[in-house]
Enzyme design. Structure first.
Site, PDB file in Angstrom:
ATOM      1  N   SER A 118       0.814  -1.206   0.000  1.00 30.02           N
ATOM      2  CA  SER A 118       0.000   0.000   0.000  1.00 30.02           C
ATOM      3  C   SER A 118       0.851   1.260   0.000  1.00 30.02           C
ATOM      4  O   SER A 118       0.299   2.365  -0.105  1.00 30.02           O
ATOM      5  CB  SER A 118      -0.914   0.006   1.234  1.00 30.02           C
ATOM      6  N   HIS A 139      -2.676  -3.290  -5.735  1.00 32.44           N
ATOM      7  CA  HIS A 139      -3.096  -2.942  -4.378  1.00 32.44           C
ATOM      8  C   HIS A 139      -4.610  -3.097  -4.233  1.00 32.44           C
ATOM      9  O   HIS A 139      -5.387  -2.258  -4.670  1.00 32.44           O
ATOM     10  CB  HIS A 139      -2.671  -1.496  -4.061  1.00 32.44           C
ATOM     11  N   GLU A 151      -5.758  -0.624  -7.129  1.00 37.36           N
ATOM     12  CA  GLU A 151      -4.759   0.319  -7.629  1.00 37.36           C
ATOM     13  C   GLU A 151      -3.713  -0.486  -8.387  1.00 37.36           C
ATOM     14  O   GLU A 151      -3.065  -1.369  -7.819  1.00 37.36           O
ATOM     15  CB  GLU A 151      -4.071   1.052  -6.474  1.00 37.36           C
ATOM     16  N   ASN A 189      -3.430   6.162  -0.543  1.00 30.21           N
ATOM     17  CA  ASN A 189      -2.858   6.534   0.747  1.00 30.21           C
ATOM     18  C   ASN A 189      -2.257   7.930   0.767  1.00 30.21           C
ATOM     19  O   ASN A 189      -2.130   8.526   1.833  1.00 30.21           O
ATOM     20  CB  ASN A 189      -1.835   5.492   1.186  1.00 30.21           C
TER      21      ASN A 189
END
Length: 313
Positions: A118, A139, A151, A189
């Site tokens: 991540s 991800h 992702e 993130n």
């Protein structure tokens, strides 16, 4: 043509990834060094499939086929027949780099090497292999069987063929791929973690209590879960690790992790996984209870009071 997938790591993310691939008809080898962890993962996958069956999401035939598609293994040698290997180990750079060196030695030619990281640089991971063009980020979001987003993260050397293959594969799993480039935090993130960090700062500075902060974001911003509850769910240690990646990657003080977050991780208050974070968690209970530590707002380094200055003359 991808027919068999190896998933390394049988934790929450690994068993979820194995679940969705097996349900989509792929042969899956789920690998973990600890046999009890593999057995626990299979129990979790079975329970989640049973839940889907009870809700009418899948048929009994799909449930049984998914379980039949999964093979368990305790050695990395099991990846030698796979066309795709997905690493889903703990979010620790040293561990992931060591795993990828091993994958590179064992995976067959033409195999795509993916990581579920991540936050850790795909380019950095790819650099320890002899085939950086075959390395990509994949991800998934937690819980994997439910969340639609994947992702797809390009490293510096990731080939266009590998990217298009993973995009197509994600769609075959019923997921929605979002292609991003390899910069600290990627997209999810880079946006999410500073928001969580700011929520923690708001608590730290006594702007508001835990429930008020989460309520504002749930009711005012239509978030399904408040940022402090979400931080507990993700794991405060993981949140801290990602904030450190952002801070080190950009060198910008706006990404500095809140001192309260640092202290909580140091004290072992990691959220759901430890039984206490911003909330307290009791096994078998779904009641959301604010941790006694935060049951009342506590003064932080900033009182929130404004100095009115000298009286007017």
């Amino acid at each position: 043509m991808i027919g068999q997938v190896s998933v390394i790591g049988a934790g929450t993310m690994g068993n979820g990834i194995a679940h969705v691939f097996a349900q989509a008809g792929y042969k899956v080898v789920l690998i973990d060094l600890q046999e009890p962890q593999l057995e626990k993962a299979l129990v979790t996958i079975t329970k989640n499939l049973d839940r889907q069956l009870s809700k009418g999401v899948i048929t009994e035939e799909v449930r049984q086929s998914a379980l039949d598609n999964i093979t368990l293994a305790t050695t990395m040698n099991a990846i030698t027949e796979s066309q795709l290997v997905i690493e889903a180990a703990t979010e620790n750079a040293d561990i992931k780099l060591r795993i990828f060196k091993n994958i590179d030695e064992l995976a067959p030619p033409g195999c795509i090497l993916a990581t579920n990281t991540s936050s850790i640089s795909i380019t950095r991971i790819a650099a320890v292999t002899s085939r950086p063009d075959a390395v990509i980020g994949m991800h998934f979001m937690n819980p994997v069987p439910v969340m639609k987003l994947v992702e797809v993260i390009n490293g510096y050397s990731t080939s266009a063929y590998v990217t298009s293959t993973i995009v197509d594969l994600s769609r075959k799993l019923g997921k929605i791929p979002a292609v991003v480039n390899d910069y600290p935090g990627f997209i999810a993130n880079r946006i999410l973690m500073p928001m969580i960090n700011e929520a923690i700062f708001s608590l730290y500075e006594n702007v508001a209590g835990v429930e008020s902060i989460d309520t504002v974001m749930k009711l005012g911003m239509a978030h399904p879960m408040g940022p402090l509850q979400l931080a507990d769910f993700i794991g405060l240690d993981v949140c801290l690790s990602i904030m450190q990646v952002l801070f080190e990657g950009f060198g910008n003080p706006r990404y500095a992790p809140c001192p309260l977050l640092v202290n909580m991780v140091t004290a072992g208050k990691l959220g759901v996984k430890s039984g206490e974070g911003f909330y307290s968690y009791t096994a078998g209970s779904k009641e959301l209870v604010v941790s006694p530590r935060f049951s009342e707002t506590r003064p932080g380094p900033v009182s929130g009071k404004i100095d009115p200055g000298p009286p007017a003359e």
